[in-house]
Scaffold this motif. Sequence first.
Motif, PDB file in Angstrom:
ATOM      1  N   PHE A   1       0.510 -10.018  12.257  1.00  0.00           N
ATOM      2  CA  PHE A   1       0.563  -8.896  11.490  1.00  0.00           C
ATOM      3  C   PHE A   1       2.436  -8.734  11.904  1.00  0.00           C
ATOM      4  CE2 PHE A   1      -2.753  -9.219  12.218  1.00  0.00           C
ATOM      5  CZ  PHE A   1      -4.239  -9.203  11.409  1.00  0.00           C
ATOM      6  N   ALA A   2       3.071  -8.108  10.085  1.00  0.00           N
ATOM      7  CA  ALA A   2       4.096  -7.234  11.048  1.00  0.00           C
ATOM      8  C   ALA A   2       4.747  -6.431   9.544  1.00  0.00           C
ATOM      9  CB  ALA A   2       5.856  -8.353  10.538  1.00  0.00           C
ATOM     10  N   SER A   3       4.848  -4.873  10.146  1.00  0.00           N
ATOM     11  CA  SER A   3       4.887  -3.907   8.761  1.00  0.00           C
ATOM     12  C   SER A   3       6.341  -4.076   7.950  1.00  0.00           C
ATOM     13  CB  SER A   3       5.108  -2.283   9.925  1.00  0.00           C
ATOM     14  OG  SER A   3       4.690  -1.685   9.185  1.00  0.00           O
ATOM     15  N   LEU A   4       6.848  -4.510   6.909  1.00  0.00           N
ATOM     16  CA  LEU A   4       7.818  -4.725   6.819  1.00  0.00           C
ATOM     17  C   LEU A   4       8.053  -2.990   5.608  1.00  0.00           C
ATOM     18  CD1 LEU A   4       7.425  -7.499   4.994  1.00  0.00           C
ATOM     19  CD2 LEU A   4       8.483  -6.851   7.156  1.00  0.00           C
ATOM     20  N   GLY A   5       9.452  -2.975   5.964  1.00  0.00           N
ATOM     21  CA  GLY A   5       9.311  -1.400   5.450  1.00  0.00           C
ATOM     22  C   GLY A   5       8.365  -0.213   5.181  1.00  0.00           C
ATOM     23  N   GLU A   6       8.027   0.864   4.317  1.00  0.00           N
ATOM     24  CA  GLU A   6       7.374   1.727   4.305  1.00  0.00           C
ATOM     25  C   GLU A   6       5.296   1.438   3.875  1.00  0.00           C
ATOM     26  OE1 GLU A   6       7.497   5.201   5.873  1.00  0.00           O
ATOM     27  OE2 GLU A   6       9.349   4.540   6.915  1.00  0.00           O
ATOM     28  N   THR A   7       6.021   0.413   3.129  1.00  0.00           N
ATOM     29  CA  THR A   7       4.807   0.165   2.689  1.00  0.00           C
ATOM     30  C   THR A   7       4.366  -1.029   2.331  1.00  0.00           C
ATOM     31  OG1 THR A   7       5.656  -0.388   0.496  1.00  0.00           O
ATOM     32  CG2 THR A   7       4.924   1.650   0.363  1.00  0.00           C
ATOM     33  N   GLN A   8       4.076  -1.928   3.198  1.00  0.00           N
ATOM     34  CA  GLN A   8       3.735  -3.418   3.056  1.00  0.00           C
ATOM     35  C   GLN A   8       3.675  -4.471   3.854  1.00  0.00           C
ATOM     36  OE1 GLN A   8       6.524  -6.661   1.762  1.00  0.00           O
ATOM     37  NE2 GLN A   8       5.459  -6.484  -0.762  1.00  0.00           N
ATOM     38  N   ILE A   9       2.394  -5.086   3.998  1.00  0.00           N
ATOM     39  CA  ILE A   9       2.015  -5.690   6.245  1.00  0.00           C
ATOM     40  C   ILE A   9       1.996  -7.313   5.518  1.00  0.00           C
ATOM     41  CG2 ILE A   9       0.095  -5.807   7.703  1.00  0.00           C
ATOM     42  CD1 ILE A   9       0.024  -2.780   7.761  1.00  0.00           C
ATOM     43  N   ARG A  10       2.926  -7.718   6.017  1.00  0.00           N
ATOM     44  CA  ARG A  10       3.453  -8.894   6.601  1.00  0.00           C
ATOM     45  C   ARG A  10       1.955  -9.783   7.237  1.00  0.00           C
ATOM     46  NH1 ARG A  10       5.851 -13.792   8.935  1.00  0.00           N
ATOM     47  NH2 ARG A  10       5.880 -15.220   7.349  1.00  0.00           N
TER      48      ARG A  10
ATOM     49  N   MET B   1       0.878  -1.016   0.372  1.00  0.00           N
ATOM     50  CA  MET B   1       0.457   0.064   0.168  1.00  0.00           C
ATOM     51  C   MET B   1       0.515   1.238  -0.372  1.00  0.00           C
ATOM     52  SD  MET B   1      -1.059  -0.709   4.155  1.00  0.00           S
ATOM     53  CE  MET B   1      -0.609  -2.462   3.638  1.00  0.00           C
ATOM     54  N   LYS B   2       0.312   2.567  -0.361  1.00  0.00           N
ATOM     55  CA  LYS B   2       0.793   3.849   0.209  1.00  0.00           C
ATOM     56  C   LYS B   2       0.748   3.452   1.295  1.00  0.00           C
ATOM     57  CE  LYS B   2      -1.894   5.928  -3.160  1.00  0.00           C
ATOM     58  NZ  LYS B   2      -3.321   6.885  -3.021  1.00  0.00           N
ATOM     59  N   ALA B   3       2.440   4.202   1.457  1.00  0.00           N
ATOM     60  CA  ALA B   3       3.557   4.390   2.787  1.00  0.00           C
ATOM     61  C   ALA B   3       2.065   5.393   4.400  1.00  0.00           C
ATOM     62  CB  ALA B   3       4.667   5.368   2.843  1.00  0.00           C
ATOM     63  N   GLU B   4       1.393   6.176   3.935  1.00  0.00           N
ATOM     64  CA  GLU B   4       0.365   7.266   4.335  1.00  0.00           C
ATOM     65  C   GLU B   4      -0.663   6.364   4.636  1.00  0.00           C
ATOM     66  OE1 GLU B   4       1.130   7.970   0.795  1.00  0.00           O
ATOM     67  OE2 GLU B   4       2.494   8.657   1.516  1.00  0.00           O
ATOM     68  N   THR B   5      -0.818   5.099   3.559  1.00  0.00           N
ATOM     69  CA  THR B   5      -2.097   3.809   3.816  1.00  0.00           C
ATOM     70  C   THR B   5      -1.373   3.198   5.170  1.00  0.00           C
ATOM     71  OG1 THR B   5      -2.365   4.041   2.097  1.00  0.00           O
ATOM     72  CG2 THR B   5      -3.817   2.371   3.774  1.00  0.00           C
ATOM     73  N   ARG B   6      -0.477   2.508   5.162  1.00  0.00           N
ATOM     74  CA  ARG B   6       0.333   1.618   6.543  1.00  0.00           C
ATOM     75  C   ARG B   6       0.397   2.570   7.877  1.00  0.00           C
ATOM     76  NH1 ARG B   6       4.979   1.169   9.223  1.00  0.00           N
ATOM     77  NH2 ARG B   6       5.590   2.523   8.500  1.00  0.00           N
ATOM     78  N   LYS B   7       0.627   3.417   7.438  1.00  0.00           N
ATOM     79  CA  LYS B   7       0.025   4.619   9.136  1.00  0.00           C
ATOM     80  C   LYS B   7      -0.515   5.078   9.794  1.00  0.00           C
ATOM     81  CE  LYS B   7       2.187   9.653  10.792  1.00  0.00           C
ATOM     82  NZ  LYS B   7       1.827   8.892  11.986  1.00  0.00           N
ATOM     83  N   LEU B   8      -1.566   5.020   8.613  1.00  0.00           N
ATOM     84  CA  LEU B   8      -3.255   5.606   8.750  1.00  0.00           C
ATOM     85  C   LEU B   8      -3.251   3.486   9.815  1.00  0.00           C
ATOM     86  CD1 LEU B   8      -5.332   6.824   6.322  1.00  0.00           C
ATOM     87  CD2 LEU B   8      -4.974   7.999   8.850  1.00  0.00           C
TER      88      LEU B   8
END
Length: 159
Positions: free
Chosen positions: A88-97, A36-43
């Motif tokens: 769930f794990a946040s990977l980098g700025e734009t991905q969730i595993r 996703m977009k980095a902004e979406t991951r942050k939200l």
Amino acid sequence: MSDLTHFDEEGASRMVDVGGKEITARVAVAESFVTMKAETRKLILDREISKGDVLEIARIAGIMATKKTSDLIPLCHPLSINSVRLEFASLGETQIRIEATVKVDGKTGVEMEALTAVSVAALTMYDMCKAVDRGMSLGPTQLVEKSGGKSGHYLRESD
């Protein structure tokens, strides 16, 4: 056709007869990714999506999907699941595993249940966030590990 267990000698579909198999402890681990977009991951991580806590709703959806796998996949056996865990794990700025671990004591494996869990969790994340990011992508979705049963242990090799 006889090498494919879901077909009989004439090519007709069938549910595999597991009646003569031993009951063993079986575990399957599957994963999927949502990009996703980095902004979406942050939200998502800040719990600021208007529909609610995305990860917790996705976790519940994945658990519920695990229990419904035999209703969704035509030749899957209904199983009495011992446990389901989604992480769930946040990977980098734009991905969730998303990772699901499913356990059962039974005559057949839980690979499809683990794959269904991560697939539905990923779809739920998309549904909850589509208003802010329609460009999200899902996958790959894959079996990471399985144990138990006649075929033994499987561990996906790193790419």
